[in-house]
Scaffold this motif. Structure first.
Motif, mmCIF file in Angstrom:
data_model
loop_
_atom_site.group_PDB
_atom_site.id
_atom_site.type_symbol
_atom_site.label_atom_id
_atom_site.label_comp_id
_atom_site.label_asym_id
_atom_site.label_seq_id
_atom_site.Cartn_x
_atom_site.Cartn_y
_atom_site.Cartn_z
ATOM 1 N N LEU A 179 36.176 33.912 40.761
ATOM 2 C CA LEU A 179 36.445 34.638 39.504
ATOM 3 C C LEU A 179 35.310 34.469 38.506
ATOM 4 C CD1 LEU A 179 40.225 34.100 38.653
ATOM 5 C CD2 LEU A 179 39.066 36.214 39.269
ATOM 6 N N TRP A 180 34.864 33.213 38.353
ATOM 7 C CA TRP A 180 33.779 32.958 37.396
ATOM 8 C C TRP A 180 32.452 33.547 37.888
ATOM 9 C CZ3 TRP A 180 34.517 32.234 32.571
ATOM 10 C CH2 TRP A 180 35.651 31.567 32.116
ATOM 11 N N ALA A 181 32.277 33.563 39.207
ATOM 12 C CA ALA A 181 31.067 34.183 39.750
ATOM 13 C C ALA A 181 31.036 35.669 39.382
ATOM 14 C CB ALA A 181 31.019 33.997 41.256
ATOM 15 N N PRO A 229 29.436 47.266 34.326
ATOM 16 C CA PRO A 229 30.083 46.536 35.432
ATOM 17 C C PRO A 229 31.471 46.007 35.066
ATOM 18 C CG PRO A 229 28.519 45.123 34.331
ATOM 19 C CD PRO A 229 28.434 46.449 33.631
ATOM 20 N N PHE A 230 31.826 46.042 33.784
ATOM 21 C CA PHE A 230 33.057 45.369 33.349
ATOM 22 C C PHE A 230 34.346 45.952 33.921
ATOM 23 C CE2 PHE A 230 29.892 43.950 30.320
ATOM 24 C CZ PHE A 230 30.052 42.587 30.447
ATOM 25 N N PRO A 231 34.505 47.304 33.967
ATOM 26 C CA PRO A 231 35.734 47.828 34.589
ATOM 27 C C PRO A 231 35.863 47.414 36.049
ATOM 28 C CG PRO A 231 34.593 49.566 33.413
ATOM 29 C CD PRO A 231 33.695 48.387 33.396
ATOM 30 N N LEU A 290 36.874 43.822 36.244
ATOM 31 C CA LEU A 290 38.288 43.689 35.866
ATOM 32 C C LEU A 290 39.200 44.093 37.017
ATOM 33 C CD1 LEU A 290 39.539 42.835 33.114
ATOM 34 C CD2 LEU A 290 40.113 45.247 32.795
ATOM 35 N N VAL A 291 38.824 45.193 37.685
ATOM 36 C CA VAL A 291 39.648 45.704 38.797
ATOM 37 C C VAL A 291 39.719 44.669 39.934
ATOM 38 C CG1 VAL A 291 39.621 47.421 40.669
ATOM 39 C CG2 VAL A 291 39.380 48.156 38.310
ATOM 40 N N VAL A 292 38.594 43.960 40.163
ATOM 41 C CA VAL A 292 38.590 42.962 41.245
ATOM 42 C C VAL A 292 39.230 41.651 40.769
ATOM 43 C CG1 VAL A 292 37.115 41.645 42.830
ATOM 44 C CG2 VAL A 292 36.506 43.986 42.230
ATOM 45 N N ALA A 293 38.898 41.256 39.524
ATOM 46 C CA ALA A 293 39.303 39.923 39.050
ATOM 47 C C ALA A 293 40.802 39.820 38.775
ATOM 48 C CB ALA A 293 38.515 39.566 37.790
ATOM 49 N N LEU A 294 41.384 40.883 38.263
ATOM 50 C CA LEU A 294 42.800 40.812 37.865
ATOM 51 C C LEU A 294 43.735 40.501 39.035
ATOM 52 C CD1 LEU A 294 43.866 41.048 34.979
ATOM 53 C CD2 LEU A 294 44.732 43.310 35.579
ATOM 54 N N PRO A 295 43.623 41.245 40.154
ATOM 55 C CA PRO A 295 44.497 40.889 41.290
ATOM 56 C C PRO A 295 44.210 39.495 41.834
ATOM 57 C CG PRO A 295 43.375 42.979 41.689
ATOM 58 C CD PRO A 295 42.828 42.445 40.431
ATOM 59 N N VAL A 296 42.928 39.104 41.837
ATOM 60 C CA VAL A 296 42.591 37.765 42.349
ATOM 61 C C VAL A 296 43.225 36.693 41.454
ATOM 62 C CG1 VAL A 296 40.704 36.127 42.803
ATOM 63 C CG2 VAL A 296 40.449 38.517 43.442
#
Lengths: 158, 129
Positions: free
Chosen positions: A38-40, A58-60, A63-69
């Motif tokens: 997540l931090w990476a 790159p932020f959206p 967010l799309v990857v980080a939120l489910p993780v």
């Protein structure tokens, strides 16, 4: 007198039980690996801003990857430990030092990375990002340690 | 709001004190197996005692399932938290009083003739001249 002694034994037993509960909150390897991932993602943002084509932010994507993780990690930790700690923000005193450390590291590392990338020092920026990920994982471990200590102490109950 | 240190008869039995004390220890929700293992009690005891606490409005129970496996989660209600905190404060007070009285009992008694001890003047015996 005997009643008082029995009550005090119960209190002592409760302390032992709290210790047992706190021990369950030790993070598993996959949890720490997930936090590092997540931090990476977060520290990859300055690279994305610079190198993604057509000026795409790159932020959206992050967010799309980080939120489910993040949700999976929270659910997995609750499933593995049997304890839901809930979201702890800076108003939760035991976690405050670790929370502030996380905030400071993320702001400082993102700023440093952006400035290094602008100067073309890509390798140095990658090293900064890697160090920041390690620091954030350490801060997350410190946060969990603080929660464990709080549970052991009774969470302010007594 | 000030915390009132007072015993709660519902939480006083050791099993219920364990359940409530663990639920008050900083976690949000605790799963059945985690609570059972930490308290060191059997499934049936936890089921029975948690029902008593739920009926009294001290504990909230949420039932769910992961796949086919049922999972039960417990949490203290506001009423339960207040009662537990009061009971634990009372126990802490009791412990303080108990340790203070034990310390007093352990204090070495001054022996007669010890140097450095204030000399006590004994009252004259009644009837003596």
């Amino acid at each position: 007198m005997r009643d008082a002694a029995r009550d005090l034994t119960a209190l002592e037993l409760l302390r032992v039980q709290r210790g047992r509960l706190a021990d369950r909150l030790r993070p598993r390897w996959w949890y720490l690996a997930g936090i590092a991932f997540l931090w990476a993602l977060v520290f990859a943002a300055p690279f994305g801003s610079r190198y993604l084509p057509w000026g795409v932010s790159p932020f959206p994507l992050i967010l799309v990857v980080a939120l489910p993780v993040a949700c999976l990690l929270y659910w997995g930790q609750a499933w593995a430990t049997g304890i839901k700690t809930g979201f702890r923000n800076l108003s939760y005193r035991p976690a405050r030092p670790a929370g502030i450390a996380m905030l400071v590291v993320s702001i400082a590392a993102n700023g440093t990375e952006t400035s290094l990338i602008r100067r073309g020092l890509l390798a140095a920026a990658i090293v900064v990002a890697a160090l920041a990920v390690a620091a954030e994982v350490a801060a997350q471990q410190a946060l969990l340690r603080a929660i464990r200590q709080d549970v052991r102490a009774g969470g302010g109950a007594a | 709001m000030t915390l009132k240190a007072r015993p709660d008869p519902l939480i006083h039995p050791i099993t219920r004190l364990s359940i409530c004390g663990l639920l008050a220890a900083g976690a949000d929700w605790i799963e059945f197996a985690a609570l059972r293992d930490a308290a060191g009690i059997s499934d049936s005891v936890l089921s029975k005692q948690s029902r008593v606490l739920e009926d009294a409005g001290y504990v909230e129970v949420r039932k769910g399932a992961v796949g086919r496996r049922p999972r039960t989660w417990f949490r203290l209600t506001a009423k339960g938290r207040q009662a537990v905190q009061g009971h634990l404060a009372w126990l802490a007070q009791l412990e303080e009083e108990f340790s203070a009285s034990t310390l007093d009992a352990r204090q070495p008694r001054p022996r007669l003739g010890d140097r450095g001890q204030p000399r006590r003047v004994l009252p004259p015996l009644l009837g003596s001249t």
